[in-house]
Design a protein around this motif. Structure first.
Motif, PDB file in Angstrom:
ATOM      1  N   MET A  11       4.485  36.121  23.538  1.00  0.00           N
ATOM      2  CA  MET A  11       4.517  36.461  21.901  1.00  0.00           C
ATOM      3  C   MET A  11       5.780  35.673  21.404  1.00  0.00           C
ATOM      4  N   VAL A  12       6.920  35.734  22.329  1.00  0.00           N
ATOM      5  CA  VAL A  12       8.122  34.896  21.966  1.00  0.00           C
ATOM      6  C   VAL A  12       7.965  33.725  21.476  1.00  0.00           C
ATOM      7  N   SER A  13       7.143  33.025  22.569  1.00  0.00           N
ATOM      8  CA  SER A  13       6.769  31.514  22.589  1.00  0.00           C
ATOM      9  C   SER A  13       6.180  31.406  21.104  1.00  0.00           C
ATOM     10  N   ILE A  14       5.063  32.061  21.025  1.00  0.00           N
ATOM     11  CA  ILE A  14       4.369  31.820  19.580  1.00  0.00           C
ATOM     12  C   ILE A  14       5.273  31.999  18.328  1.00  0.00           C
ATOM     13  N   CYS A  15       6.092  33.187  18.466  1.00  0.00           N
ATOM     14  CA  CYS A  15       6.890  33.323  17.190  1.00  0.00           C
ATOM     15  C   CYS A  15       7.916  32.159  16.944  1.00  0.00           C
ATOM     16  N   ASN A  16       7.994  31.470  18.064  1.00  0.00           N
ATOM     17  CA  ASN A  16       8.894  30.542  17.899  1.00  0.00           C
ATOM     18  C   ASN A  16       8.526  29.121  17.071  1.00  0.00           C
ATOM     19  N   LYS A  17       6.984  29.079  17.044  1.00  0.00           N
ATOM     20  CA  LYS A  17       6.526  28.079  16.376  1.00  0.00           C
ATOM     21  C   LYS A  17       5.877  28.523  14.963  1.00  0.00           C
ATOM     22  N   LEU A  18       6.398  29.788  14.454  1.00  0.00           N
ATOM     23  CA  LEU A  18       5.981  30.151  13.288  1.00  0.00           C
ATOM     24  C   LEU A  18       7.091  29.854  12.240  1.00  0.00           C
ATOM     25  N   ALA A  19       7.021  30.200  11.073  1.00  0.00           N
ATOM     26  CA  ALA A  19       7.872  30.012   9.932  1.00  0.00           C
ATOM     27  C   ALA A  19       8.940  31.125  10.016  1.00  0.00           C
ATOM     28  N   ALA A  20      10.041  30.736   9.935  1.00  0.00           N
ATOM     29  CA  ALA A  20      11.252  31.645  10.237  1.00  0.00           C
ATOM     30  C   ALA A  20      11.292  32.553   8.873  1.00  0.00           C
ATOM     31  N   THR A  21      10.832  32.259   7.877  1.00  0.00           N
ATOM     32  CA  THR A  21      10.907  33.318   6.741  1.00  0.00           C
ATOM     33  C   THR A  21       9.751  34.324   6.533  1.00  0.00           C
ATOM     34  N   ARG A  22       8.831  34.352   7.506  1.00  0.00           N
ATOM     35  CA  ARG A  22       7.799  35.269   7.515  1.00  0.00           C
ATOM     36  C   ARG A  22       8.072  36.659   7.387  1.00  0.00           C
ATOM     37  N   SER A  23       6.995  37.551   7.019  1.00  0.00           N
ATOM     38  CA  SER A  23       7.326  38.882   7.271  1.00  0.00           C
ATOM     39  C   SER A  23       6.587  39.176   8.675  1.00  0.00           C
ATOM     40  N   THR A  24       7.057  40.387   9.449  1.00  0.00           N
ATOM     41  CA  THR A  24       6.535  40.583  10.596  1.00  0.00           C
ATOM     42  C   THR A  24       6.268  42.027  10.492  1.00  0.00           C
ATOM     43  N   TRP A  25       4.997  42.542  11.102  1.00  0.00           N
ATOM     44  CA  TRP A  25       4.377  43.814  10.588  1.00  0.00           C
ATOM     45  C   TRP A  25       4.228  44.303  12.345  1.00  0.00           C
ATOM     46  N   LEU A  26       4.849  45.225  12.784  1.00  0.00           N
ATOM     47  CA  LEU A  26       4.053  45.566  14.210  1.00  0.00           C
ATOM     48  C   LEU A  26       3.499  47.094  13.860  1.00  0.00           C
ATOM     49  N   PHE A  27       1.960  47.250  14.597  1.00  0.00           N
ATOM     50  CA  PHE A  27       1.427  48.436  14.269  1.00  0.00           C
ATOM     51  C   PHE A  27       0.939  48.753  15.658  1.00  0.00           C
ATOM     52  N   SER A  28       0.858  50.097  15.926  1.00  0.00           N
ATOM     53  CA  SER A  28       0.543  50.875  17.107  1.00  0.00           C
ATOM     54  C   SER A  28       0.070  52.138  17.058  1.00  0.00           C
ATOM     55  N   ALA A  29      -0.741  52.773  18.045  1.00  0.00           N
ATOM     56  CA  ALA A  29      -0.680  54.264  18.226  1.00  0.00           C
ATOM     57  C   ALA A  29       0.610  54.765  18.858  1.00  0.00           C
ATOM     58  N   THR A  30       0.971  53.904  19.793  1.00  0.00           N
ATOM     59  CA  THR A  30       2.553  54.480  20.397  1.00  0.00           C
ATOM     60  C   THR A  30       3.536  53.489  20.310  1.00  0.00           C
ATOM     61  N   LEU A  31       4.969  53.643  19.903  1.00  0.00           N
ATOM     62  CA  LEU A  31       5.940  52.526  20.133  1.00  0.00           C
ATOM     63  C   LEU A  31       6.868  52.916  21.104  1.00  0.00           C
ATOM     64  N   SER A  32       6.468  53.714  22.257  1.00  0.00           N
ATOM     65  CA  SER A  32       7.402  54.058  23.254  1.00  0.00           C
ATOM     66  C   SER A  32       7.707  53.129  24.312  1.00  0.00           C
ATOM     67  N   HIS A  33       7.086  52.057  24.232  1.00  0.00           N
ATOM     68  CA  HIS A  33       7.248  51.315  25.252  1.00  0.00           C
ATOM     69  C   HIS A  33       8.760  50.868  25.758  1.00  0.00           C
TER      70      HIS A  33
END
Length: 456
Positions: free
Chosen positions: A166-188
């Protein structure tokens, strides 16, 4: 009403075509925040409408974009092929009356065909991390025009070891993007680190602690003596309970295949799905289940966040989930959208502690049931059996334990007699000098010690 959220008429029309009129709680909370351009961390229960909660504001942002001669504008990452395909299905329905195009890149499908689709620059790309990174490492150019990155079931991707991908992929994306994280649990335990790496001052929308048991799902446990007892009990259970479709979870692929064959031998319409199956075979099983030709689906956790089949009224944990989050996602396959559901977990002596841990995690107690004629010899740990409940010993039991402890302590503190003293018990002993006192002479043959007196 969705009209009050400022959505385009074409999106409202697509919702009306699906008879969707009122937004869910997560949609009401997430859509305005997303349209405001904020980064998001959203937690909401399985089946609460999370997919539309990010698809609708995403579509609205892209419809407001006048430049159509750019590359991919939005990327949605999902942990499994099944979930990616589920998102694709919902996206096509939501974008039916718009010009927006959606592509998908996931394992199990032809690589060259996917590469050809990517060259068409679909506005929205849905992908699993491993296959997308493979395309990047070959010839896919960086997505410099990307406006929005969405990670669906981000904690599941961490569980599957996709952090570096995921980090490698994000390094190839526009830095000015919006990022949304969705899940049923965020306790990891690694989630906070990931959020810091990928988001900027995100707005947190927490509509479920992830530890609250679903009120419309009846959660039960059946004690079991072991593998053979489990097989006989689940057969009786599936033949006697009333349900439309059932989902059975095991912890290993080998167990999936073994249990599927066993249930088929008992004339139960059963299918299997796990990560090692070819995509064509997985699609076939899912289609048979949707058509009702398969009534019971045996699966590993790969299915917990990727299967979306209506009518699952029963979830069985043939093997108890390894933690509270996995348990939550498993049983979330039933009782969706307010419907009633039942979740039953088989518990062997080795799985008791897992069950107790999940109960603590969810702050609940599971109902213990028995199948007549298939009762288990195992009744729980000794302390639980003595107390009569899982909450600990009763007051009377505690008092009796204290009395036993006191008696033992008194016994331990009692002076011990030497062996020769024990032999002389009951025999008459001659008085010693001490016993005689100063006014009596010592017994014959014993010299009295004192100053100036030598010993013989």
């Amino acid at each position: 009403m969705f009209t009050e959220l400022g959505l385009d008429e074409r999106l409202i029309k697509a919702l009306d075509a699906q008879s969707i009129t009122d937004p869910t709680q997560v949609q009401n909370a997430a859509i305005p925040a997303a349209l405001a351009g904020k980064d998001l961390l959203v937690m909401s229960e399985t089946g609460s409408g999370k997919t539309l909660a990010f698809l609708l504001p995403l579509a609205q942002k892209l419809l407001n974009n006048d430049n159509r001669n750019t590359g991919t504008l939005a990327l949605i990452l999902a942990p499994t092929r099944e979930l990616a395909k589920q998102i694709l299905k919902e996206a096509k329905a939501a974008l039916k009356f718009t010009h927006l195009k959606v592509g998908i890149v996931s394992g199990g499908d032809d690589y060259k065909f996917q590469a050809a689709q990517l060259r068409k620059n679909p506005e929205i790309l849905i992908a699993t991390p491993g296959r997308l990174l493979e395309h990047f490492n070959r010839n896919l150019p960086a997505m410099d025009d990307l406006q929005v990155l969405i990670l669906d079931e981000a904690d599941r991707m961490l569980d599957m070891g996709f952090h570096d991908d995921m980090v490698s992929i994000c390094n190839k994306l526009a830095a000015t993007r919006s990022t949304w994280l969705f899940s049923a649990t965020l306790s990891h335990m690694g989630f906070n680190t990931l959020a810091k790496e990928l988001t900027r001052e995100p707005e947190k929308i927490n509509l479920s602690s992830g530890r609250e048991s679903q009120a419309n799902i009846r959660q039960q446990v059946i004690l079991s003596d072991g593998a053979n007892h489990k097989q006989k009990t689940i057969t009786q259970l599936l033949k006697t309970l009333s349900y439309e479709q059932a989902l059975v979870f095991t912890n290993t692929r080998t167990q999936v295949d073994h249990l599927c064959q066993y249930l088929r031998a008992q004339e139960i319409k059963t299918g299997a799905i796990h990560g090692e199956m070819a995509q064509e075979d997985r699609n076939k099983v899912m289609e048979l289940m949707r058509k009702g030709h398969v009534q019971v689906l045996v699966a590993t956790d790969v299915a917990a966040r990727g299967i979306d089949i209506g009518g699952i009224e029963l979830v069985i944990n043939y093997d108890m989930a390894r933690n509270g989050d996995d348990y939550t996602h498993r049983i979330g396959r039933t009782g969706r959208a307010g419907a009633e559901g039942t979740a039953i977990s088989f518990i062997t002596p080795q799985e008791w502690n897992l069950k107790a841990g999940v109960e603590r995690y969810l702050s609940t107690r599971f109902e213990q049931i028995e199948i007549p004629g298939f009762e288990s010899r195992y009744k729980g740990p000794e302390k639980i059996k003595a107390s009569g409940k899982a909450g600990g010993p009763k007051k009377a039991d505690k008092k009796a334990a204290k009395e036993r402890a006191a008696k033992k302590a008194a016994k331990d503190n009692k002076p011990k007699l030497r062996e020769r003293d024990q032999k002389n018990i009951g025999k008459r002993r001659k008085p010693s000098a001490v016993q005689l006192g100063d006014g009596f002479a010592p017994p014959t043959g014993i010299k009295k010690k004192g100053p100036g007196v030598d010993e013989d």
